[in-house]
Design a protein around this motif. Structure first.
Motif, PDB file in Angstrom:
ATOM      1  N   PHE A   5       6.368  13.181   3.535  1.00  0.00           N
ATOM      2  CA  PHE A   5       5.260  12.634   4.315  1.00  0.00           C
ATOM      3  C   PHE A   5       5.410  12.594   4.839  1.00  0.00           C
ATOM      4  N   LEU A  34      -0.475  11.287   6.661  1.00  0.00           N
ATOM      5  CA  LEU A  34      -0.315  10.003   7.273  1.00  0.00           C
ATOM      6  C   LEU A  34      -1.878   9.415   7.791  1.00  0.00           C
ATOM      7  N   ALA A 121       0.787   5.475   0.126  1.00  0.00           N
ATOM      8  CA  ALA A 121       1.052   5.310   1.371  1.00  0.00           C
ATOM      9  C   ALA A 121      -0.239   4.909   2.250  1.00  0.00           C
ATOM     10  N   TYR A 157       4.684   4.658   5.242  1.00  0.00           N
ATOM     11  CA  TYR A 157       3.935   4.551   6.314  1.00  0.00           C
ATOM     12  C   TYR A 157       3.870   5.047   7.814  1.00  0.00           C
TER      13      TYR A 157
END
Length: 241
Positions: A5, A34, A121, A157
């Motif tokens: 991520f 993200l 997410a 996040y």
């Protein structure tokens, strides 16, 4: 299953190059992005092209929203809004209509499931691209702001540019930190890896820091006509805002 991520690239394509190289070396199965792709960096166009070349799930961040519709009063300090508007205009000058259309069509959350492990997410919080949730928040605040989706096992996040991993009520909360503009005093890009065991029971989580040539990114700012570039150079050098 190994998942990576990444978040908060902010137009620092040199940092993104280093992160993607590291991800490739770690045999990651899937990458998620993200948000905050291109605003406030020296290479917005190339950073966006690198993200799009991944052909993966990407969500919108607050900086992507700023590129689309501008910066509104109350979202930054009154002292900063004029300069940041100039920075947005510079960023727009580097992008084309297709880039803007891509940013405008990005979703705002990802729900991913593998072997009964559910991951939720988002950029800042599920319902707000701008809300700040710091690592030191009380458990009650974490639950209220980040753990809205009761079905998830892992919440991940970006937005705050400070990586961390913690557990609340047996569930995992992860912040990726920032690829392009870390704010934790270490000028190395950061991202998160989640390993899901094949039995679907165990997980391993980690924050990865990557070496990169920050001086090259600083030189890009110096050689450009980017507004307020001295501020951005200082952030890159010190990893603090």
């Amino acid at each position: 299953m190994r998942l990576a991520f990444i978040s908060d690239i902010h137009g620092n394509a040199i940092a993104l190059d280093a992160v993607l190289k590291d991800i490739k070396e770690k045999d990651v199965n899937k990458i998620f992005v993200l948000g905050d792709l291109c605003f406030r960096g020296p290479e917005p166009k190339r950073a966006l092209e690198l993200v799009r070349s991944l052909n993966t799930e990407v969500i919108k961040g607050n900086a992507d929203e700023w590129v689309l519709r501008g910066i509104e009063e109350g979202e930054v300090t009154s002292k900063a809004i004029e300069m940041m508007t100039k920075e947005r205009e510079w960023t727009l000058s580097q992008l084309d209509a297709e880039d803007i259309n891509y940013l405008g069509n990005l979703p705002t959350e990802i729900n991913f499931e593998y072997k009964d492990i559910q991951i939720h997410a988002f950029h800042a919080t599920q319902n707000n691209l701008f809300q700040v949730v710091q690592p030191f928040e009380d458990d009650s605040e974490i639950k209220q702001k980040l753990m809205v989706n009761d079905a998830a096992d892992i919440y991940i996040y970006g937005h705050i540019h400070k990586s961390y991993i913690r557990y609340v009520d047996g569930k995992c909360i992860i912040n990726t930190g920032s690829v392009g503009l870390p704010f934790d005093g270490l000028n190395q890009p950061s991202y998160a890896i989640i390993d899901i065991c094949e039995d679907g029971i165990g997980i391993q989580t980690s924050i990865i820091r990557v070496d990169y040539n920050a001086s090259n990114a600083i030189k890009q700012f110096k050689d450009s006509d980017y507004p307020d570039k001295e501020l951005m150079i200082g952030i890159l050098k010190n990893a603090k805002i």
